[in-house]
Every structure is written in C-alpha cells, then in structure tokens.
Design a protein around this motif. Structure first.
Motif, PDB file in Angstrom:
ATOM      1  N   GLY A 150       0.910  -1.062   0.115  1.00 16.45           N
ATOM      2  CA  GLY A 150       0.203  -0.042  -0.012  1.00 16.45           C
ATOM      3  C   GLY A 150       0.915   0.746  -0.300  1.00 16.45           C
ATOM      4  N   MET A 151       0.446   1.862  -0.600  1.00 17.84           N
ATOM      5  CA  MET A 151       0.645   3.606  -0.197  1.00 17.84           C
ATOM      6  C   MET A 151       1.455   4.170   0.976  1.00 17.84           C
ATOM      7  SD  MET A 151      -0.388   5.527  -3.470  1.00 17.84           S
ATOM      8  CE  MET A 151      -2.381   5.735  -3.220  1.00 17.84           C
ATOM      9  N   THR A 152       2.318   4.710   0.980  1.00 16.13           N
ATOM     10  CA  THR A 152       2.430   5.747   2.959  1.00 16.13           C
ATOM     11  C   THR A 152       1.461   6.302   2.703  1.00 16.13           C
ATOM     12  OG1 THR A 152       4.231   7.074   1.119  1.00 16.13           O
ATOM     13  CG2 THR A 152       5.013   4.876   2.387  1.00 16.13           C
ATOM     14  N   PRO A 153       1.489   6.904   3.757  1.00 16.70           N
ATOM     15  CA  PRO A 153       0.250   7.816   4.327  1.00 16.70           C
ATOM     16  C   PRO A 153       0.984   9.581   3.611  1.00 16.70           C
ATOM     17  CG  PRO A 153       0.953   6.644   6.760  1.00 16.70           C
ATOM     18  CD  PRO A 153       1.888   6.460   5.252  1.00 16.70           C
ATOM     19  N   VAL A 208       3.412  16.181   0.478  1.00 18.22           N
ATOM     20  CA  VAL A 208       3.666  14.679   0.385  1.00 18.22           C
ATOM     21  C   VAL A 208       3.399  13.480   0.155  1.00 18.22           C
ATOM     22  CG1 VAL A 208       5.762  13.848   0.545  1.00 18.22           C
ATOM     23  CG2 VAL A 208       4.910  16.347   1.312  1.00 18.22           C
ATOM     24  N   ARG A 209       3.508  12.823  -0.921  1.00 16.57           N
ATOM     25  CA  ARG A 209       3.346  11.575  -1.081  1.00 16.57           C
ATOM     26  C   ARG A 209       3.914  10.518  -1.571  1.00 16.57           C
ATOM     27  NH1 ARG A 209      -1.984  12.028  -3.582  1.00 16.57           N
ATOM     28  NH2 ARG A 209      -3.444  12.313  -1.821  1.00 16.57           N
ATOM     29  N   ASP A 210       3.885   9.884  -0.731  1.00 13.34           N
ATOM     30  CA  ASP A 210       5.112   8.541  -1.799  1.00 13.34           C
ATOM     31  C   ASP A 210       6.293   8.984  -2.487  1.00 13.34           C
ATOM     32  OD1 ASP A 210       3.396   6.297  -1.599  1.00 13.34           O
ATOM     33  OD2 ASP A 210       1.574   6.843  -3.815  1.00 13.34           O
ATOM     34  N   GLY A 211       6.929  10.656  -1.040  1.00 13.63           N
ATOM     35  CA  GLY A 211       8.106  10.816  -1.390  1.00 13.63           C
ATOM     36  C   GLY A 211       7.969  11.298  -2.348  1.00 13.63           C
ATOM     37  N   ARG A 212       6.926  12.170  -2.628  1.00 15.13           N
ATOM     38  CA  ARG A 212       6.927  13.475  -3.897  1.00 15.13           C
ATOM     39  C   ARG A 212       6.541  14.364  -2.873  1.00 15.13           C
ATOM     40  NH1 ARG A 212       9.673  12.094  -8.659  1.00 15.13           N
ATOM     41  NH2 ARG A 212      11.027  10.145  -8.578  1.00 15.13           N
ATOM     42  N   ILE A 213       6.411  15.149  -4.060  1.00 11.41           N
ATOM     43  CA  ILE A 213       4.939  16.543  -3.866  1.00 11.41           C
ATOM     44  C   ILE A 213       3.970  16.016  -5.055  1.00 11.41           C
ATOM     45  CG2 ILE A 213       4.818  19.068  -4.465  1.00 11.41           C
ATOM     46  CD1 ILE A 213       8.343  19.318  -3.551  1.00 11.41           C
ATOM     47  N   THR A 228      11.864  16.556  -0.672  1.00 10.05           N
ATOM     48  CA  THR A 228      13.230  16.844  -0.342  1.00 10.05           C
ATOM     49  C   THR A 228      13.613  18.207  -0.003  1.00 10.05           C
ATOM     50  OG1 THR A 228      14.330  14.751  -1.041  1.00 10.05           O
ATOM     51  CG2 THR A 228      16.031  16.004  -0.093  1.00 10.05           C
ATOM     52  N   PHE A 229      13.077  18.676   1.585  1.00  6.39           N
ATOM     53  CA  PHE A 229      13.403  19.741   1.397  1.00  6.39           C
ATOM     54  C   PHE A 229      13.260  20.289   3.542  1.00  6.39           C
ATOM     55  CE2 PHE A 229       9.232  18.430   2.043  1.00  6.39           C
ATOM     56  CZ  PHE A 229       8.320  18.720   3.216  1.00  6.39           C
ATOM     57  N   ALA A 230      13.263  21.405   3.508  1.00  8.45           N
ATOM     58  CA  ALA A 230      13.696  21.956   4.701  1.00  8.45           C
ATOM     59  C   ALA A 230      13.700  23.223   5.411  1.00  8.45           C
ATOM     60  CB  ALA A 230      15.115  22.113   5.148  1.00  8.45           C
ATOM     61  N   VAL A 231      12.473  22.986   6.833  1.00  7.42           N
ATOM     62  CA  VAL A 231      11.633  23.548   7.491  1.00  7.42           C
ATOM     63  C   VAL A 231      12.250  24.560   8.492  1.00  7.42           C
ATOM     64  CG1 VAL A 231       9.710  24.132   8.618  1.00  7.42           C
ATOM     65  CG2 VAL A 231       9.589  22.472   7.477  1.00  7.42           C
ATOM     66  N   TRP A 232      12.214  26.089   8.112  1.00 10.12           N
ATOM     67  CA  TRP A 232      13.232  27.185   8.867  1.00 10.12           C
ATOM     68  C   TRP A 232      12.383  27.856   9.578  1.00 10.12           C
ATOM     69  CZ3 TRP A 232      18.243  25.264   8.914  1.00 10.12           C
ATOM     70  CH2 TRP A 232      18.335  24.989   6.801  1.00 10.12           C
ATOM     71  N   ARG A 265      14.191  23.572  11.695  1.00 12.96           N
ATOM     72  CA  ARG A 265      13.318  22.821  12.212  1.00 12.96           C
ATOM     73  C   ARG A 265      12.884  21.546  11.555  1.00 12.96           C
ATOM     74  NH1 ARG A 265       7.724  25.376  12.693  1.00 12.96           N
ATOM     75  NH2 ARG A 265       6.877  23.581  13.869  1.00 12.96           N
ATOM     76  N   ARG A 266      13.017  21.081  10.462  1.00 16.77           N
ATOM     77  CA  ARG A 266      11.983  19.673   9.899  1.00 16.77           C
ATOM     78  C   ARG A 266      13.668  19.674   8.322  1.00 16.77           C
ATOM     79  NH1 ARG A 266       7.157  16.600   9.804  1.00 16.77           N
ATOM     80  NH2 ARG A 266       6.995  17.360  12.187  1.00 16.77           N
ATOM     81  N   THR A 267      14.211  17.963   8.639  1.00 23.83           N
ATOM     82  CA  THR A 267      14.278  17.857   7.540  1.00 23.83           C
ATOM     83  C   THR A 267      13.648  16.445   6.636  1.00 23.83           C
ATOM     84  OG1 THR A 267      16.478  18.885   8.165  1.00 23.83           O
ATOM     85  CG2 THR A 267      17.286  17.732   5.599  1.00 23.83           C
ATOM     86  N   VAL A 268      13.639  17.133   5.609  1.00 20.04           N
ATOM     87  CA  VAL A 268      12.548  15.901   4.467  1.00 20.04           C
ATOM     88  C   VAL A 268      12.893  15.044   3.879  1.00 20.04           C
ATOM     89  CG1 VAL A 268      10.347  15.131   4.085  1.00 20.04           C
ATOM     90  CG2 VAL A 268      10.901  16.967   6.160  1.00 20.04           C
ATOM     91  N   LEU A 269      13.269  13.208   3.845  1.00 19.89           N
ATOM     92  CA  LEU A 269      14.825  13.460   2.140  1.00 19.89           C
ATOM     93  C   LEU A 269      13.746  12.986   1.416  1.00 19.89           C
ATOM     94  CD1 LEU A 269      16.936  12.616   0.967  1.00 19.89           C
ATOM     95  CD2 LEU A 269      17.399  11.283   2.490  1.00 19.89           C
ATOM     96  N   ARG A 270      13.215  13.239   0.215  1.00 22.38           N
ATOM     97  CA  ARG A 270      12.281  11.949  -0.106  1.00 22.38           C
ATOM     98  C   ARG A 270      10.952  11.314   0.268  1.00 22.38           C
ATOM     99  NH1 ARG A 270      15.036  11.937  -4.623  1.00 22.38           N
ATOM    100  NH2 ARG A 270      17.290  11.264  -3.903  1.00 22.38           N
ATOM    101  N   GLY A 271      10.314  12.463   1.557  1.00 21.23           N
ATOM    102  CA  GLY A 271       9.459  11.916   2.121  1.00 21.23           C
ATOM    103  C   GLY A 271       9.035  11.552   3.286  1.00 21.23           C
TER     104      GLY A 271
END
Length: 515
Positions: free
Chosen positions: A2-5, A27-32, A468-472, A500-506
């Motif tokens: 199944g797909m990731t949340p 964000v869904r399945d590692g992509r925007i 893949t993004f960061a929150v500042w 505050r947060r780093t996200v890599l491929r979701g």
C-alpha cells in the motif's frame, strides 16, 4: 504494498518557482503531490502546521569527510586554539581519559594566526599525551603534527617528511592511513553517524563523501556509503584514485574523483602555483601530469563514471585542463561535457582557466567558507600569496557569471557544516567583484549539488519533484529566501535560520521538536 500515508505541510512560506505564493505542500509516496495556497489544499492522512515557517529545498554539501567530521564533533577539536602551548594543553587533557595504547586524534589547528607560527614538536606531543601516539591534522587536512611513534611510521625519504613531526605530502598520507586505521569499526561508525546526523540537523539532505588513498580506506569509504539514506542524509561517494574508474564503481561510488590530488593546499604551502609563495621558497607540488589526467578522464568517460580532481593552485588547474584537452581529443568534447566531470576547490584561476572550465563543462565544487576564514588582505592567503593574489582567490562570481556549474560544500572538517553560513560567505566575498546574490549562492548549495551527481530532478520544489526540503525558523524573508545580510553597514548580520525539520524523499530525517 500500500501507499505510505500522505502528509500536508500547511501555513508556511514555500520557496518554489512553480508557485511563489504557495503556503502549503502535500507529500505522497516521497514526492510533492501538490503545492499551493492554504485553503485550496487536498485532503491528507496527516497535517503538519508550519506556523509560518519557511520551506526551501534541502541543502546538499558537495564535499565532506564524514569520519573526520564525526571525530571532530566527538573528539579533540583544535579549531580556535591560539598557540602551540594551547594545543599541548588540550592534548594533555584529552589524552588523560584514554587508554595507554590509544591514538590521540585531533583536528583543526591553524598556525597562521599564532604569535609564533610553529606547531608543537613530536617530543612535546609525546610528553603531553603521556607517551600515547598522537595525530593532529592541520585545518587544511593536508598536513599534520604527529608524535614520535607515528613519525617512525613514515620513511624519512618520503616527500614532506620532517624530523620535528610536521608532515606534508606523501609522508603525511602514510601516517594518516595508520592513524585513522587505528579506529575500531564501532568508533568509525559512531563518528560517521554523528556527522550525518549533524548534517541533517542543519537542513542538509545529501552529502558528497570524498575518499581515496591518502584520505581514507576502502573500508571507511564503503561503510559511510552504507549509512546513507537510512534515516540519515543520502551519501554520494567519490573515490579519488588515479586510473580506478572501475574500482570506484565497484565500491559504490558515483565518481572517480574528489580527493584525487593534482596538488595540495594553500595552508600547507603544497598547492601548485605558477608564482612562488610569498612566505616559502616553493611553488608547491603537483602530483599529476596532463597525460595522467587525460588517461583517467578517458577511462571514466568510457565507463560512464564521473571523473574529477582536487586542484587548488593555478598551475595544478592548468595541468588538469590540459588533460581535459587531451582527453577530448580521444573521446570528443561532447562526451567530456556530458560526463560532468568535476574539479574540487578551484581557488586560484584566471580568465583563461575559467574559459577552460566552461569549454569542458566542468563542475566547480567550491567552498565559500575558505574565503570567509582565510581570504582578504590580511588572512592566511595573504600570508601565503600576498594581498593581490589573496583578493583574487576563490572567484565565485567570475565563475558564476560565465555559466560554470557550481556546487557548494564545506570540505568538513576543514570548515564546519554550515549551509546558510556558506551561502552568506559567497554573498560577502572579501573581493566585492566576486560576490554573488542569495539566489545564485542558494542554488549552488541545493540544486547545484544534485546536478553535480547527475540528479537533475532534485533540488526544486514543484509538483512531481522529490519531496526533499527543510523547514526553517527565519527572522526575515526577502524574495522568498532568508534575509542573510543587514540593511545597514554598521548593523550586525542577522541570525542564520534555524532548521526545524529536514525531509528526504518524504521521510523526516531530522525533527527539531524531538531532537
């Protein structure tokens, strides 16, 4: 399966050319899957309130040494020490907590600002460490001072050997291999993990690990590659061994370059220059010929592996570019350009050399913090080169202005992991002619790093792109990016953004709320 949340990040400010007014990202399945203004967003399994924070593409550090970085974070950090006496005191304190058979490994001393520009001798290190072996790399990592026991490892006939224990060139490489080889598997893994966690906490989602003979072992190199992406930043490896394109690929590297030395470093007076150093009767040292460069590039190009070289001085860069010309004569200029071969550092160049970089489509992997720390009319570069050559070093703006592909990094632990500081350093080059704007500098430290490893879809926030993004937390935003410079000359520079947060491929690889 199944797909990731799906996760909706909303109520923020999103730096995206696809929608400059965007305040939310799905964000869904590692992509925007979607981005746009809050209120128009689709439903999601989870919602994260950004509370006004800024969202940007995550950083890529295009030149790191993970094990050495981790050791500096966890062990004996000598950056900022002001004299040989302080080095000895720090060694003594650190060694007191180690077993008698341990190797004291430290990094970061820089004698260029000391009252007496001479590091401790081997006998002095022996006494300070209570007889333990000692290896202390200089800030450039191209020289080190070592204790008597480690000095004995290097043959006195090797280039760079010195009876006092300050080693350069081949002698340094021989001793460094022994010193770093003393680390246990668990200690090495702990250091590498610490380095990658630190990177993630700074909004860095990928690093380019530079290894090779004289820098690190094959075991060290493959172990850090294996850590990449497992809840940590991705790791793209460059193995710097001449004629070893096939071996690099077998090791899991994306390129046979990085620390493939065409010369040394300015700090150790081993960068290869056309004009002698001001403070030493030498032009430095070149390790490669144009024919060797060409042979390496031809092998890399034919195997589909990126090639590359460490080249700092203008004479070394000229040798490398002559090799590019010879290689292009064999496989064609188009094939050379398409391979995106790299040169690391690119510190001393003129217009003719810059034109060569453009002609062959070379990626310039640069470290703006070098100018911040050692540039200007009174820094270490001025001691080595004279003020005029120092002010012409690291000409970031000149390269960007003619379209050279730039990828920014730290060369950590030579300079610290510090992405926003790196962006600001490029904006505040000691020579105003070579400064770049925030967008150019940010792109070089984000999308430029991805393009350097031939991942062209990464590094931008748009529908369908990798998430893949960061929150500042950023005190001020101008034109979609943090305001990094003060508006008045007499005012201090603004505080750098806090991740505050780093996200890599979701996947969240750093969460400041849980750190």
């Amino acid at each position: 399966m199944g797909m990731t949340p799906s996760t909706l990040y909303r109520n923020g400010r999103v730096y995206s050319p696809a929608d400059p007014r965007a305040t939310a990202v799905l964000v869904r399945d590692g992509r925007i899957a979607w981005l746009g203004e809050a209120g128009d967003e689709p439903s999601a399994d989870r919602v994260v309130d950004l509370a006004g924070s800024l969202v940007t593409p995550a950083f890529v550090d295009a030149h790191v040494h993970a094990t050495s970085t981790g050791m500096a974070l966890l062990g004996l950090d000598l950056s900022g020490v002001s004299s040989a006496a302080e080095v000895l005191r720090r060694v003594s304190e650190f060694a007191a907590g180690l077993p008698g058979d341990a190797v004291v490994i430290g990094h970061g001393w820089d004698e260029s600002g000391w009252p007496v520009r001479e590091p401790p001798s081997a006998p002095e290190l022996d006494r300070a460490a209570g007889g333990r072996r000692v290896y202390l790399s200089q800030a450039s990592v191209h020289s080190a001072v070592v204790s008597t026991a480690l000095l004995a490892v290097a043959d006195p006939s090797l280039l760079g050997w010195n009876a006092r224990g300050w080693l350069r060139q081949d002698a340094h490489h021989a001793v460094r291999e022994v010193a770093l080889g003393s680390l246990s598997v668990s200690a090495r893994r702990e250091a590498q993990t610490a380095a990658l966690r630190r990177a993630a906490s700074l909004g860095i989602a990928a690093v380019h690990e530079c290894g090779g003979p004289g820098t690190s072992s094959e075991e060290d190199f493959t172990s850090v590659l294996a850590l990449g992406g497992r809840g940590l930043p991705e790791v793209y490896g460059y193995w710097g061994e001449l004629g070893a394109a096939g071996k690099a690929r077998e090791l899991g590297a994306v390129g046979a370059g990085g620390d493939l030395y065409a010369d040394g470093a300015l700090g150790s007076q081993t960068a290869h220059l056309r004009v002698r150093y001001v403070d030493a009767d030498t032009c430095g040292h070149g390790y490669l010929t144009a024919d060797q460069v060409a042979g390496h590039l031809v092998d890399c190009t034919r195997l589909g592996v990126q090639g590359g070289f460490h080249a700092i001085g203008d004479r070394a860069i000229a040798t490398v570019l002559a090799g590019f010309g010879l290689a292009a004569a064999q496989v064609g200029v188009d094939a050379i350009r398409e391979a995106r071969h790299r040169v690391e550092h690119v510190e001393i160049v003129d217009k003719q050399l810059i034109a060569g970089l453009v002609s062959f489509g070379v990626v310039a992997s640069m470290q703006p913090a070098f100018d911040r720390l050692w540039g200007g009319e009174h820094g270490m570069y001025a001691q080595r080169l004279g003020a005029a050559r120092s002010m012409a070093a690291n000409p970031i703006g000149a390269l960007a202005g003619v379209g050279v592909s730039l990828a920014f990094g730290s060369d950590s632990p030579v300079t610290p992991l510090d992405p926003w500081g790196t962006v600001r350093a490029a904006m505040l080059h000691h020579n105003p002619v070579y400064r770049v704007g925030v967008r150019t500098a940010f792109a070089a430290h984000t999308r430029g790093g991805w393009r350097a490893v031939r991942r062209d879809e990464d590094g931008v926030l748009s529908p369908g792109a990798p998430a893949t993004f960061a929150v500042w937390d950023a005190a001020g935003v101008s034109g979609g990016l943090p305001a990094l410079l003060s508006s008045q000359a007499e005012e201090p520079e603004p505080a750098l953004p806090v991740c505050r947060r780093t996200v890599l491929r979701g996947e969240v690889i750093f969460d400041g709320e849980q750190a």
